[in-house]
Structure formats: structure tokens, C-alpha cells
Design a protein around this motif. Sequence first.
Motif, short mmCIF file in Angstrom:
data_model
loop_
_atom_site.label_atom_id
_atom_site.label_comp_id
_atom_site.label_asym_id
_atom_site.label_seq_id
_atom_site.Cartn_x
_atom_site.Cartn_y
_atom_site.Cartn_z
N LEU A 159 0.81 -1.22 0.00
CA LEU A 159 0.00 0.00 0.00
C LEU A 159 0.84 1.27 0.00
N VAL A 160 1.97 1.25 0.68
CA VAL A 160 2.75 2.49 0.78
C VAL A 160 3.17 3.00 -0.61
N PRO A 161 3.77 2.17 -1.48
CA PRO A 161 4.08 2.71 -2.82
C PRO A 161 2.83 3.00 -3.65
N LEU A 162 1.75 2.25 -3.42
CA LEU A 162 0.52 2.54 -4.17
C LEU A 162 -0.08 3.88 -3.75
N VAL A 163 -0.04 4.18 -2.45
CA VAL A 163 -0.53 5.48 -1.97
C VAL A 163 0.30 6.61 -2.58
N ARG A 164 1.63 6.40 -2.60
CA ARG A 164 2.52 7.40 -3.20
C ARG A 164 2.17 7.61 -4.68
#
Lengths: 280, 280
Positions: free
Chosen positions: A85-90
Motif C-alpha cells: 500500500l505504501v508505494p501505491l498510496v505514493r
Amino acid sequence: MNPAQNAQIALLLEVAGTPKPGNVDRERDLPDLGFEHFLAGTVGAGPGLRAAEEGAPVGEAFERAVSGMSQQEGGNTQFGALLLLVPLVRAAADGDCSPEGVTRVVEATTVEDAANFFRAFDHADVFVDDPPEDAEALDVRRGSDAVPAVEERGATLLDVLALGDDEDDVAAEWTGGFERTFWAADRLAELAGSAPASAVGARVYLELLAREPDTLVAKQHGAKTAESVRVRAQEALEGGPEVVEAFAESLVADGVNPGTTADLTAAGLFVALTRGEVSV
Amino acid sequence: MNPAQNAQIALLLEVAGTPKPGNVDRERDLPDLGFEHFLAGTVGAGPGLRAAEEGAPVGEAFERAVSGMSQQEGGNTQFGALLLLVPLVRAAADGDCSPEGVTRVVEATTVEDAANFFRAFDHADVFVDDPPEDAEALDVRRGSDAVPAVEERGATLLDVLALGDDEDDVAAEWTGGFERTFWAADRLAELAGSAPASAVGARVYLELLAREPDTLVAKQHGAKTAESVRVRAQEALEGGPEVVEAFAESLVADGVNPGTTADLTAAGLFVALTRGEVSV
């Protein structure tokens, strides 16, 4: 909702979806790990997810999300899901939540991101396998103790995850354009409206599980068990609700937890929410 | 967890607790209002709750929380709960989550807080009764249109809620030292550990419902129905799980929703989490 909020909603819909054989859902707790731990883990991950949205480096945002997630008594609830999720949120905050957009994010990761990834292991008890023979210094089980080796080798976070992408389907998403995440999002979009979002998530979880052996199951119980679970997921899809329920009961009884497939489901839900294909 | 996070966990534990007769829980949706709407409403309320924690005026933080909560398709999920939680979060952030501490917060509210309270009604379709005869200009159903009348009268938010404290038990908390909130927190503390936190929440919900007629039920269905629901809650407590289940089915079938009692349960859970008496 903004990207960090959609990530939290995705985590909540994932855990609410039932039946999700072998994983915690609103109907089933595992020993010492229950539905409420996932609720609290989602809330705790908020500051890290917001840091990712606001442009903090991926490794720093991830470590912060894991640290917050761990402020509950169940242990590791959503480590793998947050790593997706962290890279997808970015990427979503950059306005490009696509395979290309998220690939750009992971390809831009640095040695400092890798160091913070190792530091995240200090906060949570994550089940991992032995590292490849030539990479023992980068054993994630060493947590922050491995940071000097990471820095010496100049390994970025993408480099580190590439070491494990044969064995771990979260790592394989990083190195493979988040292929299964976007496949799940497309399936969620096709099924959206046929049932509440969490129920559609549970269906797509089962489809993911029927397509590829779960890598957490493979690490914990061996490749044969993982393949057997895959086949039984396929049979459950074909057999209908009663077979799915029986499958769910049997996995919990055997202590078999396809956690990587749940992580992929959460990531797919995030993409579908971001693209407006699933709504609540 | 910080106060805003504890408020979100309280909202999630409240809605997860089952059976909670007449209200949405993890086993029961109402028509057009389901479990997932409460999950998303909790995430959406985050920025407003954090504003309260960080010292924003109570009315501004409340309006922001309601605006965010309303970014889901189920309508009003947690308006009343947020009206209790915002001053409690503020009191907890001040280090005094006690009847005295929260009373200090509500007594410090201003005319501007009252104006923002009215503006919050623009975001959500909240069920309210006719205002007192001498206060028609302050009918909350007018939303932001009532703001000039609020300003002209110089009514603070506490003054506005005092107009309705006979008819509405959320307003009565504001004017009565959050008595039922702290009673619920004490009961939660007594029962903590006997079951998961959400199950203890469901039990205390039923105890609250058995002690006082729910004011939302009274407004929607009349005082007789509210008193009958109270008596049946008492019988359900004495009768055990099967009677509770039957009571739950019958309230949903009759469209009777003791929503104010659910709001008080969420507020009690927040206090118990803050005091460390309940944990997840």
C-alpha cells in the motif's frame, strides 16, 4: 477520500470480508490474532500512510506505518499489505495509480529506504524464510542490525526485495509491476455492485488463492501444502458457499494462513477504490 | 495510540460489537445503512478528530469530522458519537479525560462553535425533533441558514445543546458532565478481559439500553415505544443470548434504532481506551 484514507478503507474492507479461508475476518479469529487487532492496526498505520501521501520517502513512511500498526496486542497484522500500500498510496498521490506509476515509485527507492525497511522489522514479528545463501548479511530477521550491511552494499529497497521475489509474492509485486494487485482490482471492478464491497473482496481473495499458491503458506508449510490449498480454493470456488465454509474451517483448524493472498486483496481493493470502481 | 486514534478505535469497536439490538453491527445491516458505511465513516472522521486533538475549536473540529464521516454512501453513521467524542478527545489531549475535564471543554465553547455545529447539519441527514417553541430560529434542521440567528442571540454551543437536553441524551451528556459516558466506561473497565473489547461493548450497550429509554427511539417512535424497548432490553439481559438475539431481530424488523445508546457506547469505549482499562 484521499489516498491514505482509501488505504485504510481497503484494509478494513479486506478484514471485514467473509469467509476468507485461513485468514481473520469478521466471523473468525485465529488464536491470539483477532478481528479487533486488524481494526486497531489499521488505525495505527494511519500516520505512516499519510506520510506516504504527503511525499515522505517510501521506506520512512513504511517504517512509520508498521510501527503504528504494531501498537496493538495481536502482533503482525498488516505488514505485507502495508508494503504494497505504501508505494501505491505514493503513486495515487502523484496522480498515477497504474502499473507504470507504482513501478516508477519502487524504482526510485534508495539505500535509505532499504535501511528503513529493515528497521521496520524491529517493530513486528514477521514470518520470513532464510535469505538466499549469498545474502545472509541482508537477512531481514536481523532488523536494524542489518543496516550497515545494506549501506555497505548500496542496496536500494527494490534491490532488497528483488532478492526475495521468487519466494514472496509481495516482493514479486514490487519487481513485477504489481501485476496481481491490478488483476485483483480489475476483478473487483467487474464484480462491484453484485454484493457489498467486502463480500466482493472475499470472492476475489478466493480467486487469487485459486490461481497461485500462497507464498506465506509455502514458507510455513512447504510447497506441497501451498499447492494443495490452491487446488482446494479452486474446488471451493466451483463448489459454492458450503464448500467455501468447510474449506475455511479446515484451514483454521490446520493453522494454515494464506496471508500473502490477503495482502494482495487489500492492495487490489485500494486500487479499485482509487479508480472509483468500488465504492462504499 | 493518541486521542484521535483511540476515538477511531472506539468507533470501530462499537460497530463491531454484536449483537447490538437495533443497530448496525458486524452481523447486521439496516436497509441502506451497513457495516461498511460505519468503517468508511470512521476513516473519514479522522481529520476532524485530529483537529480536535491538535487544539482546533470544538465546533470547527466537529464540523470537519462530520463532513469527512459523510463521504460514504450510507448517510449519517456517527453524528451523535462524534458530538460526544470531539470534546472528549480535546479533554484527553489536555491530559484530563474526566467528567471535570470534558465539562471544562464544553463550558469553553463559543458562539463560533455553535455556528459550526449548525453548519455540520449541512453535511448529514440527521433525525431531529421540532425545536422548543421559543427557539424556532435555532432549529438545527436549518443548518447553516440558522447561523445568523445563532450569532444574533450570542448562543454558545453549550447553550444550543442545553435547549435540547430534555429530549436528546447526547445533549444531556454535554450539560450533565458526561454522566452516562463515564458510567459506561466504568462498566467496560469492570467487564474488560471477560471477552474481546467489542463484545464487552455490546454488553454495556445493552445495559445502557436497559437503564434509560433511548432518545432517538423516543423521537422517532414515541415515549411508549422507547420505554418498551428499555423493558425488553432488561428482559434480554436477564434472559441470555437467545433472548438477546430475538430482541435484535425484532427491533430490526420493526425499524427501531436505539442510535443514541450506540453513541454513548462509543463514547464510553473511548474513555476506557484512554484510561487504559480496555485494550486491543
